[in-house]
Write a protein that holds these residues in place. Structure first.
Motif, mmCIF file in Angstrom:
data_model
loop_
_atom_site.group_PDB
_atom_site.id
_atom_site.type_symbol
_atom_site.label_atom_id
_atom_site.label_comp_id
_atom_site.label_asym_id
_atom_site.label_seq_id
_atom_site.Cartn_x
_atom_site.Cartn_y
_atom_site.Cartn_z
ATOM 1 N N LEU A 9 0.836 -1.195 0.000
ATOM 2 C CA LEU A 9 0.000 0.000 0.000
ATOM 3 C C LEU A 9 0.874 1.249 0.000
ATOM 4 O O LEU A 9 1.664 1.462 0.923
ATOM 5 N N PRO A 10 0.750 2.121 -1.016
ATOM 6 C CA PRO A 10 1.518 3.370 -1.003
ATOM 7 C C PRO A 10 1.024 4.301 0.101
ATOM 8 O O PRO A 10 -0.150 4.271 0.485
ATOM 9 N N ALA A 11 1.899 5.133 0.591
ATOM 10 C CA ALA A 11 1.518 6.067 1.646
ATOM 11 C C ALA A 11 0.778 7.277 1.094
ATOM 12 O O ALA A 11 -0.012 7.907 1.806
ATOM 13 N N GLN A 12 1.023 7.581 -0.197
ATOM 14 C CA GLN A 12 0.467 8.808 -0.777
ATOM 15 C C GLN A 12 0.166 8.585 -2.252
ATOM 16 O O GLN A 12 0.781 7.741 -2.913
ATOM 17 N N LEU A 175 -4.267 -2.540 -6.476
ATOM 18 C CA LEU A 175 -4.338 -3.431 -5.317
ATOM 19 C C LEU A 175 -5.666 -4.197 -5.335
ATOM 20 O O LEU A 175 -6.736 -3.586 -5.376
ATOM 21 N N GLN A 176 -5.588 -5.529 -5.288
ATOM 22 C CA GLN A 176 -6.768 -6.365 -5.154
ATOM 23 C C GLN A 176 -6.880 -6.846 -3.709
ATOM 24 O O GLN A 176 -5.920 -6.816 -2.949
ATOM 25 N N ASN A 177 -8.084 -7.273 -3.342
ATOM 26 C CA ASN A 177 -8.348 -7.725 -1.973
ATOM 27 C C ASN A 177 -7.960 -6.656 -0.950
ATOM 28 O O ASN A 177 -7.404 -6.963 0.118
ATOM 29 N N CYS A 178 -8.240 -5.408 -1.305
ATOM 30 C CA CYS A 178 -7.948 -4.289 -0.410
ATOM 31 C C CYS A 178 -9.128 -3.327 -0.457
ATOM 32 O O CYS A 178 -9.260 -2.543 -1.401
ATOM 33 N N ALA A 179 -9.988 -3.408 0.538
ATOM 34 C CA ALA A 179 -11.201 -2.591 0.551
ATOM 35 C C ALA A 179 -10.920 -1.196 1.073
ATOM 36 O O ALA A 179 -10.157 -1.006 2.025
ATOM 37 N N ALA A 180 -11.549 -0.215 0.436
ATOM 38 C CA ALA A 180 -11.565 1.149 0.968
ATOM 39 C C ALA A 180 -12.690 1.232 1.992
ATOM 40 O O ALA A 180 -13.836 0.911 1.688
ATOM 41 N N ARG A 181 -12.371 1.642 3.209
ATOM 42 C CA ARG A 181 -13.378 1.706 4.276
ATOM 43 C C ARG A 181 -14.053 3.071 4.367
ATOM 44 O O ARG A 181 -15.203 3.170 4.791
ATOM 45 N N GLY A 182 -13.336 4.136 4.008
ATOM 46 C CA GLY A 182 -13.927 5.459 4.129
ATOM 47 C C GLY A 182 -12.927 6.548 3.825
ATOM 48 O O GLY A 182 -11.793 6.278 3.392
ATOM 49 N N LEU A 183 -13.349 7.782 4.066
ATOM 50 C CA LEU A 183 -12.546 8.952 3.732
ATOM 51 C C LEU A 183 -12.249 9.767 4.983
ATOM 52 O O LEU A 183 -13.088 9.886 5.874
ATOM 53 N N GLU A 184 -11.050 10.349 5.015
ATOM 54 C CA GLU A 184 -10.712 11.335 6.023
ATOM 55 C C GLU A 184 -10.686 12.708 5.366
ATOM 56 O O GLU A 184 -10.344 12.834 4.180
ATOM 57 N N LEU A 185 -11.052 13.746 6.150
ATOM 58 C CA LEU A 185 -11.125 15.104 5.635
ATOM 59 C C LEU A 185 -10.246 16.037 6.457
ATOM 60 O O LEU A 185 -10.043 15.821 7.656
ATOM 61 N N GLU A 186 -9.758 17.087 5.809
ATOM 62 C CA GLU A 186 -9.092 18.200 6.484
ATOM 63 C C GLU A 186 -9.697 19.484 5.941
ATOM 64 O O GLU A 186 -9.698 19.702 4.719
ATOM 65 N N GLY A 188 -12.682 20.179 5.526
ATOM 66 C CA GLY A 188 -13.784 19.858 4.641
ATOM 67 C C GLY A 188 -13.391 19.245 3.315
ATOM 68 O O GLY A 188 -14.258 18.935 2.493
ATOM 69 N N HIS A 189 -12.094 19.051 3.063
ATOM 70 C CA HIS A 189 -11.597 18.509 1.795
ATOM 71 C C HIS A 189 -11.029 17.111 2.029
ATOM 72 O O HIS A 189 -10.442 16.829 3.073
ATOM 73 N N VAL A 190 -11.196 16.226 1.058
ATOM 74 C CA VAL A 190 -10.618 14.892 1.155
ATOM 75 C C VAL A 190 -9.122 14.998 1.422
ATOM 76 O O VAL A 190 -8.409 15.748 0.749
ATOM 77 N N SER A 191 -8.660 14.240 2.419
ATOM 78 C CA SER A 191 -7.227 14.247 2.741
ATOM 79 C C SER A 191 -6.630 12.844 2.730
ATOM 80 O O SER A 191 -5.410 12.701 2.642
ATOM 81 N N ALA A 192 -7.490 11.822 2.828
ATOM 82 C CA ALA A 192 -6.970 10.451 2.833
ATOM 83 C C ALA A 192 -8.102 9.466 2.562
ATOM 84 O O ALA A 192 -9.270 9.746 2.842
ATOM 85 N N VAL A 193 -7.720 8.325 2.007
ATOM 86 C CA VAL A 193 -8.623 7.176 1.893
ATOM 87 C C VAL A 193 -8.148 6.138 2.901
ATOM 88 O O VAL A 193 -6.975 5.742 2.894
ATOM 89 N N VAL A 194 -9.052 5.730 3.778
ATOM 90 C CA VAL A 194 -8.730 4.711 4.779
ATOM 91 C C VAL A 194 -9.060 3.347 4.195
ATOM 92 O O VAL A 194 -10.195 3.091 3.787
ATOM 93 N N THR A 195 -8.080 2.462 4.113
ATOM 94 C CA THR A 195 -8.281 1.108 3.610
ATOM 95 C C THR A 195 -8.124 0.110 4.752
ATOM 96 O O THR A 195 -7.678 0.472 5.849
ATOM 97 N N ALA A 197 -5.894 -1.929 4.945
ATOM 98 C CA ALA A 197 -4.456 -2.080 5.168
ATOM 99 C C ALA A 197 -3.814 -0.802 5.680
ATOM 100 O O ALA A 197 -2.601 -0.769 5.900
ATOM 101 N N GLY A 198 -4.610 0.258 5.864
ATOM 102 C CA GLY A 198 -4.072 1.517 6.336
ATOM 103 C C GLY A 198 -4.511 2.671 5.445
ATOM 104 O O GLY A 198 -5.210 2.486 4.452
ATOM 105 N N PRO A 199 -4.081 3.906 5.780
ATOM 106 C CA PRO A 199 -4.508 5.084 5.012
ATOM 107 C C PRO A 199 -3.597 5.376 3.829
ATOM 108 O O PRO A 199 -2.418 5.041 3.826
ATOM 109 N N ILE A 200 -4.170 6.031 2.832
ATOM 110 C CA ILE A 200 -3.400 6.585 1.718
ATOM 111 C C ILE A 200 -3.698 8.077 1.684
ATOM 112 O O ILE A 200 -4.849 8.482 1.512
ATOM 113 N N ARG A 201 -2.695 8.909 1.851
ATOM 114 C CA ARG A 201 -2.900 10.340 1.791
ATOM 115 C C ARG A 201 -3.159 10.764 0.344
ATOM 116 O O ARG A 201 -2.414 10.393 -0.570
#
Length: 437
Positions: A9-12, A175-186, A188-195, A197-201
Motif C-alpha cells: 500500500l503506497p503512503a500517498q 491493489l486487489q483484496n484491499c477494501a476502501a473503508r472510508g474517507l478522512e477530511l481536512e 472539509g476537503h478529502v485528505s486520505a482514503v482509509v483502507t 491495510a491503512g490510510p493513503i494520503r
C-alpha cells in the motif's frame, strides 16, 4: 481473467480510485496515462462483479440522447486503449442487429435513427426482405430491423483486468483484496482514503464502486439515489454455425457470440428486484422508473439485503466493513428467468438448440432513478468524484466514462458535456426523464 497486481500500500497518491470494474480501471488508466500517481483499490478481484457479468455490447444504437456522444467516443477509445496497452480487449466492430415483427417497435427505432443520423451515427433501417436476409439464421421472416455496422462487442471476462494492466504499465498501483473503508477530511476537503491495510494520503478520490457507491457515500452524508437489479444470464456452446449473427437483439431474446465461440443469452430489460434498505429509502425517486418498466421486472428475495451493499448503517473505519465481508457480489440467478431465456433463445436460433448450457450466473446492475449515470466532481464533498449508476450501460461506455472522470479530476476540457450527469438533478422529480433504452 485473473491478473497479478501490487501488494504494498503506497503512503500517498495524487488520486485514489475506488472500484476495479470497467469504470474504475478506465478512470485509473487515463489518470495514469496523464502522469498522475494513481492507486486503484479493489476489495475483491478486478472486474469480478458486473463488469464481467454483462453481454459485452459496445453500442451507440438506441442509446438515450444524454449518453450518445459518450457512446460514440467510447467506441474510439476501446480501440485506442487496445493499441496503447498492447492487449486484445476483445473489442470488435462486428455490428449489432435488431429484428422485430412489432410495427410500433420498428417505428421507435426509425424515430431514434432519424435523430442519430443527424448526430453522425451509422444506423440503417432494414426493410422486411433485408431484415429477413440478415436474420436468416433464425429461420423466420421479419417485418423490419436495424443494422448498426460501427457498433460492436468486447470481452467482459478480459477487458477490466487487461485495462488494469494498462494502469500498471503507465506507473499506477493496482491493489486487489484491499477494501476502501472510508474517507478522512481536512478543512472539509478529502485528505486520505482509509483502507483495511491503512490510510493513503490524497487530495483526490474517485468513487467507482458500482452497486456499493451509495452506501459508501452515505458514510459522509452524501445522498446518491441508487437501486440494484439482479440480472440473470447464461451461456451455451461453443459450436454453432458461422451464420449466426455475432450480436442479435429481439424482444424475445438477445444472443451474443463470445470470443471463445460460445454464446451469451439474455432477455433485454428483464431482471429481479431484491429488497434492500437503500431501495426502500429511495423508493419515491424510483417510482417513475418502476411504473415505466414494471412489466419486465419481477420481485425477488433478501439475498441483496444480506449482501449489505445498499445498507444505510454507519460503520467504523477501524473494523471490518460490508465490503470485506462480501468481497465479490455473486448472486444466485433466477431459475425461472434462466429457463425462460434458454427456451426463447433456442426458439429464436435453431443452430443453438443442440448446444449444452455452459454456465449460468447473475449480477447486480446499479441503476439511477432516470437510467442515466452520475459522473460528477461537485457532489458536496471537495476532492471527491462520483462515477456510478451506469444502469446496465456501463461496460460499453466504460472507457469514455473513465476518460471523462480523468478530465474532471485534472480540470481539463471534458471529452463530452457533463451537465446531464450531475448528481444534483435528483433533487428534482424524474417524471418524464426516464431513459428510453
Amino acid at each position: 481473467m485473473h491478473i497479478e497486481t501490487h501488494s504494498t500500500l503506497p503512503a500517498q497518491a495524487d488520486c485514489v480510485v475506488i472500484g476495479g470494474g470497467v469504470v474504475g480501471v478506465s478512470a485509473a488508466y487515463w489518470l495514469a496515462r496523464a502522469g498522475q500517481k494513481v492507486v486503484l483499490l479493489e476489495k475483491g478481484r478486478i472486474g469480478a462483479e458486473q463488469s464481467s457479468r454483462n453481454w459485452g455490447w459496445c453500442r451507440q444504437q438506441n442509446r438515450d440522447s444524454r449518453e450518445l456522444p459518450l457512446s460514440t467516443e467510447s467506441l474510439r477509445l476501446w480501440e485506442e486503449m487496445s493499441r496503447d496497452i498492447g492487449e486484445d480487449l476483445g473489442f470488435r466492430r462486428c455490428g449489432l442487429l435488431y429484428l422485430s415483427n412489432d410495427e410500433a417497435e420498428i417505428e421507435g427505432w426509425a424515430k431514434w435513427g432519424r435523430f442519430a443520423r443527424g448526430e453522425g451515427v451509422d444506423t440503417r433501417m432494414l426493410s422486411a426482405p433485408e431484415a429477413s436476409a440478415r436474420g436468416a439464421a433464425t429461420g423466420k421472416g421479419w417485418a423490419g430491423g436495424v443494422w448498426s455496422p460501427s457498433d460492436g462487442t468486447a470481452d467482459p471476462a478480459r477487458a477490466a483486468p487487461l485495462i488494469a494492466k494498462g494502469v500498471m504499465q503507465h506507473g499506477g498501483v493496482v491493489l486487489q483484496n484491499c477494501a476502501a473503508r472510508g474517507l478522512e477530511l481536512e478543512a472539509g476537503h478529502v485528505s486520505a482514503v482509509v483502507t483495511e491495510a491503512g490510510p493513503i494520503r490524497t487530495r483526490q478520490v474517485v468513487m467507482a464502486g458500482g452497486a456499493w457507491a451509495s452506501s459508501f457515500l452515505h458514510q459522509r452524508g452524501i445522498r446518491f439515489p441508487q437501486s440494484a437489479v439482479r440480472s440473470s444470464i447464461l451461456s451455451v456452446g461453443p459450436g454453432a454455425a458461422a451464420e449466426v449473427p455475432p450480436a442479435l437483439h429481439t424482444k424475445g431474446a438477445s444472443v451474443t457470440r463470445r470470443t471463445d465461440g460460445a454464446f451469451t443469452m439474455a432477455i433485454s430489460g428483464s431482471g429481479t428486484l431484491d429488497l434492500t434498505p437503500g431501495a426502500l429509502k429511495e423508493a419515491r425517486h424510483f417510482a417513475p422508473m418502476a411504473l415505466k418498466r414494471w412489466r419486465v421486472l419481477r420481485p425477488g428475495g433478501l439475498q441483496a439485503w444480506r449482501a449489505g451493499f445498499e445498507t444505510r448503517r454507519h460503520w467504523a473505519l477501524d473494523k471490518e466493513t460490508p465490503m470485506e465481508r462480501v468481497r465479490i457480489l455473486d448472486p444466485v440467478p433466477s431459475k425461472a428467468l434462466i429457463a425462460k431465456t434458454l427456451s426463447a433463445a433456442r426458439a429464436l436460433m435453431p443452430a443453438l438448440r443442440e448446444l449444452p448450457v455452459q454456465a449460468t450466473w447473475a449480477g447486480y446492475i446499479d441503476s439511477t432513478p432516470d437510467g442515466v449515470p452520475v459522473i460528477d466532481s461537485d457532489i458536496g464533498l471537495p476532492g471527491a468524484t462520483l462515477a456510478a449508476g451506469l444502469s446496465g450501460h456501463g461496460f460499453g461506455i466504460g472507457p469514455g466514462v473513465g476518460h471523462l472522470v480523468a478530465d474532471l479530476v485534472l480540470g481539463r476540457a471534458p471529452l463530452t458535456s457533463v451537465a446531464q450527469y450531475r448528481l444534483a438533478r435528483f433533487e428534482k422529480s424524474q417524471w418524464g426523464k426516464i431513459a428510453e433504452f
